[in-house]
Design a protein around this motif. Structure first.
Motif, PDB file in Angstrom:
ATOM      1  N   THR A  78       0.959  -1.305  -0.182  1.00  0.00           N
ATOM      2  CA  THR A  78      -0.102   0.151  -0.066  1.00  0.00           C
ATOM      3  C   THR A  78       1.081   1.742  -0.254  1.00  0.00           C
ATOM      4  N   TYR A  79       0.976   1.888  -1.328  1.00  0.00           N
ATOM      5  CA  TYR A  79       1.671   3.458  -1.213  1.00  0.00           C
ATOM      6  C   TYR A  79       1.175   4.052  -2.581  1.00  0.00           C
ATOM      7  N   SER A  80       1.468   4.728  -2.877  1.00  0.00           N
ATOM      8  CA  SER A  80       1.259   5.762  -3.825  1.00  0.00           C
ATOM      9  C   SER A  80       3.036   6.930  -3.966  1.00  0.00           C
ATOM     10  N   ASP A  81       3.342   6.876  -5.428  1.00  0.00           N
ATOM     11  CA  ASP A  81       4.379   7.135  -5.685  1.00  0.00           C
ATOM     12  C   ASP A  81       3.822   8.897  -6.162  1.00  0.00           C
ATOM     13  N   CYS A  82       2.811   9.298  -7.106  1.00  0.00           N
ATOM     14  CA  CYS A  82       3.030  10.821  -6.422  1.00  0.00           C
ATOM     15  C   CYS A  82       0.599  10.751  -6.570  1.00  0.00           C
ATOM     16  N   ASN A  83       0.407  11.712  -5.360  1.00  0.00           N
ATOM     17  CA  ASN A  83      -0.898  11.762  -4.829  1.00  0.00           C
ATOM     18  C   ASN A  83      -1.344  12.759  -6.418  1.00  0.00           C
ATOM     19  N   PRO A  84      -2.320  12.500  -7.037  1.00  0.00           N
ATOM     20  CA  PRO A  84      -2.839  13.450  -8.222  1.00  0.00           C
ATOM     21  C   PRO A  84      -4.060  14.806  -7.114  1.00  0.00           C
ATOM     22  N   MET A  85      -4.036  14.334  -6.231  1.00  0.00           N
ATOM     23  CA  MET A  85      -5.238  15.259  -5.145  1.00  0.00           C
ATOM     24  C   MET A  85      -4.282  16.642  -4.761  1.00  0.00           C
ATOM     25  N   GLU A  86      -2.725  15.876  -4.259  1.00  0.00           N
ATOM     26  CA  GLU A  86      -2.087  16.785  -3.459  1.00  0.00           C
ATOM     27  C   GLU A  86      -1.235  16.955  -4.986  1.00  0.00           C
ATOM     28  N   LYS A  87      -0.201  17.387  -6.367  1.00  0.00           N
ATOM     29  CA  LYS A  87       0.150  17.210  -6.942  1.00  0.00           C
ATOM     30  C   LYS A  87      -0.009  16.724  -8.267  1.00  0.00           C
ATOM     31  N   SER A  88       0.709  17.427  -9.421  1.00  0.00           N
ATOM     32  CA  SER A  88      -0.143  17.732 -10.858  1.00  0.00           C
ATOM     33  C   SER A  88       1.337  16.333 -11.000  1.00  0.00           C
ATOM     34  N   CYS A  89       1.088  14.538 -11.801  1.00  0.00           N
ATOM     35  CA  CYS A  89       1.288  13.680 -11.708  1.00  0.00           C
ATOM     36  C   CYS A  89       0.407  13.607 -13.250  1.00  0.00           C
ATOM     37  N   PRO A  90       2.718  12.515 -13.661  1.00  0.00           N
ATOM     38  CA  PRO A  90       2.041  11.827 -14.782  1.00  0.00           C
ATOM     39  C   PRO A  90       1.116  11.002 -15.063  1.00  0.00           C
ATOM     40  N   PRO A  91       0.428  10.480 -15.923  1.00  0.00           N
ATOM     41  CA  PRO A  91      -1.183   9.822 -16.551  1.00  0.00           C
ATOM     42  C   PRO A  91      -0.885   8.350 -15.663  1.00  0.00           C
ATOM     43  N   ASN A  92      -1.809   7.569 -16.033  1.00  0.00           N
ATOM     44  CA  ASN A  92      -1.794   5.994 -15.409  1.00  0.00           C
ATOM     45  C   ASN A  92      -1.952   5.661 -16.260  1.00  0.00           C
ATOM     46  N   LYS A  93      -0.800   4.921 -17.322  1.00  0.00           N
ATOM     47  CA  LYS A  93      -1.073   3.964 -17.975  1.00  0.00           C
ATOM     48  C   LYS A  93      -1.589   2.916 -18.250  1.00  0.00           C
ATOM     49  N   GLY A  94      -3.428   3.253 -19.026  1.00  0.00           N
ATOM     50  CA  GLY A  94      -4.167   2.330 -19.148  1.00  0.00           C
ATOM     51  C   GLY A  94      -3.723   0.814 -19.203  1.00  0.00           C
ATOM     52  N   LEU A  95      -5.162  -0.003 -18.787  1.00  0.00           N
ATOM     53  CA  LEU A  95      -5.347  -1.318 -19.652  1.00  0.00           C
ATOM     54  C   LEU A  95      -5.587  -0.448 -21.120  1.00  0.00           C
ATOM     55  N   THR A  96      -5.517  -1.215 -22.628  1.00  0.00           N
ATOM     56  CA  THR A  96      -6.383  -1.130 -23.257  1.00  0.00           C
ATOM     57  C   THR A  96      -7.551  -1.908 -23.792  1.00  0.00           C
ATOM     58  N   GLU A  97      -7.066  -3.496 -23.642  1.00  0.00           N
ATOM     59  CA  GLU A  97      -8.349  -4.584 -23.968  1.00  0.00           C
ATOM     60  C   GLU A  97      -9.609  -4.212 -22.880  1.00  0.00           C
ATOM     61  N   SER A  98      -9.614  -4.805 -23.162  1.00  0.00           N
ATOM     62  CA  SER A  98     -11.618  -4.956 -22.464  1.00  0.00           C
ATOM     63  C   SER A  98     -11.731  -5.769 -21.107  1.00  0.00           C
ATOM     64  N   ASP A  99     -10.956  -6.924 -21.757  1.00  0.00           N
ATOM     65  CA  ASP A  99     -11.713  -8.094 -21.349  1.00  0.00           C
ATOM     66  C   ASP A  99      -9.818  -9.141 -21.613  1.00  0.00           C
ATOM     67  N   ILE A 100      -9.174  -9.232 -20.362  1.00  0.00           N
ATOM     68  CA  ILE A 100      -7.610 -10.090 -20.435  1.00  0.00           C
ATOM     69  C   ILE A 100      -7.559 -10.955 -19.288  1.00  0.00           C
ATOM     70  N   HIS A 101      -6.922 -11.495 -19.589  1.00  0.00           N
ATOM     71  CA  HIS A 101      -6.689 -12.900 -18.546  1.00  0.00           C
ATOM     72  C   HIS A 101      -4.952 -13.884 -18.666  1.00  0.00           C
ATOM     73  N   PHE A 102      -4.923 -13.813 -17.197  1.00  0.00           N
ATOM     74  CA  PHE A 102      -3.301 -13.847 -16.707  1.00  0.00           C
ATOM     75  C   PHE A 102      -2.979 -15.605 -16.596  1.00  0.00           C
TER      76      PHE A 102
END
Length: 343
Positions: A23-47
């Motif tokens: 449990t941690y956060s490298d950059c909290n966007p409610m406190e400062k400007s942060c880089p975008p979050n890398k998204g998941l482009t698939e709607s369904d993915i299995h690992f």
């Protein structure tokens, strides 16, 4: 009683004894400007973690995570071990299903959860001394001013057999399911009118840690079931597979302001959806089927569904509570019997 106790960054898990990993956060966007979050482009993915290739989109910290016929293996051999997987992507509303067998052992905690950069969180957490229950919990904006959100739900022999643990996460409600049956529902309005409802893009974090380590506060040790005896190990949890259904595929998620509201999240990239979804069809379908199983006594619903309201008008009223929680010490929690501090 708590969810994930006193956690710090995964990068510190090796450097500091029992600096558990999740449990941690490298950059909290409610406190400062942060880089975008890398998204998941698939709607369904299995690992498939029975194969090494299943780890391709995951970061490993706090120890080794080998794969085999039982899936990914998370093992504590000695004090300081806290092997953890963190997805290198975020998703935004949808469904997470984890095929998991939890670890036995006094003071041993098996964890699987979602967390956003502003510390919205949805949890599964199992203790090695509890053979018939597992804990569900949630947090909004890292607010630990109260510990009244956890709910223990029944499960059969979690340390002996695999079960599928699912979180269906939508804008107006969240369901926790075990083997396809709903065991808990939290509605948006239940969480301080939505101000503490998880509603920002989250990544996935799974791993094992020793809540009973001697370096932990007494409150943590007591909650985890007592001191961990490493000579009785090793202690292992296993995850065979993880499936994600993403309601809002995108290359990245951008925080347009510091409100922490779902409506402030913008989708970017050529694969971004043209209009946002507040849930997924799969999650809605599964929820309806599970809800029809009225013979299940373990189902718990908290409150009634309510239309989403604007978070920005809610957060200021809780800021003092967050400040109080952040400054409370683990020692104080230990002496009072309350749960220890979270990060």
């Amino acid at each position: 009683m708590p969810s994930f106790m006193k956690f710090v960054a995964a990068a510190l898990a090796v450097a500091a004894p029992l600096a558990s990993a999740q449990t941690y956060s490298d950059c909290n966007p409610m406190e400062k400007s942060c880089p975008p979050n890398k998204g998941l482009t698939e709607s369904d993915i299995h690992f498939d973690f029975t194969k090494a290739s299943g780890l391709d989109q995951w970061k490993i910290s706090g120890g080794k995570v080998p794969t085999g016929s039982n899936g990914a293996e998370f093992t504590i051999n000695k004090e300081g071990d806290a092997p953890t997987l963190v997805s290198d992507f975020y998703f935004f509303y949808g469904e997470l299903s984890i095929e998991m067998k939890t670890s036995h052992g006094q003071g041993i905690v098996s964890s699987a959860f979602l967390q956003s950069d502003d510390k919205d969180e949805l949890d599964w957490e199992a203790l090695g001394t509890k053979g018939d229950t597992i804990m569900t919990n949630y947090f909004g904006k890292g607010d630990t001013s109260t510990y009244d959100r956890e709910l223990w739900v029944p499960v059969s022999a979690p340390t002996e057999s695999f079960h599928t643990y699912t979180i269906q996460w939508a804008k107006e409600s969240t369901n926790w399911l075990i083997d396809g049956k709903i065991v808990r529902t939290v509605n948006y309005n239940d969480a301080q009118g939505g101000a503490r409802y998880p509603q920002t893009p989250m990544n996935i974090r799974v791993g094992i840690w020793a809540g009973g380590a001697p370096t932990n506060a007494q409150g943590t040790i007591d909650w985890a079931g007592g001191p961990t005896d490493y000579s009785q190990g090793p202690y292992s949890m296993y995850i065979k597979s993880i499936t994600v259904k993403n309601a809002n595929p995108a290359e990245s998620y951008t925080w347009s302001d510091k409100s922490g509201s779902s409506d402030s999240i913008k989708f970017t990239g050529s694969n971004a959806v043209s209009s946002r979804s507040t849930t997924s069809e799969a999650a809605t379908s599964s929820s309806s089927e599970a809800a029809s199983s009225t013979d299940s006594p373990s189902t718990t619903t908290e409150g009634t569904s309510s239309a989403a309201t604007t978070l920005a008008t809610k957060t200021s009223g809780s800021s003092s509570a967050e400040s109080t929680a952040a400054s409370s010490s683990a020692a104080g929690a230990s002496s009072s019997g309350a749960p220890p501090q979270r990060f």
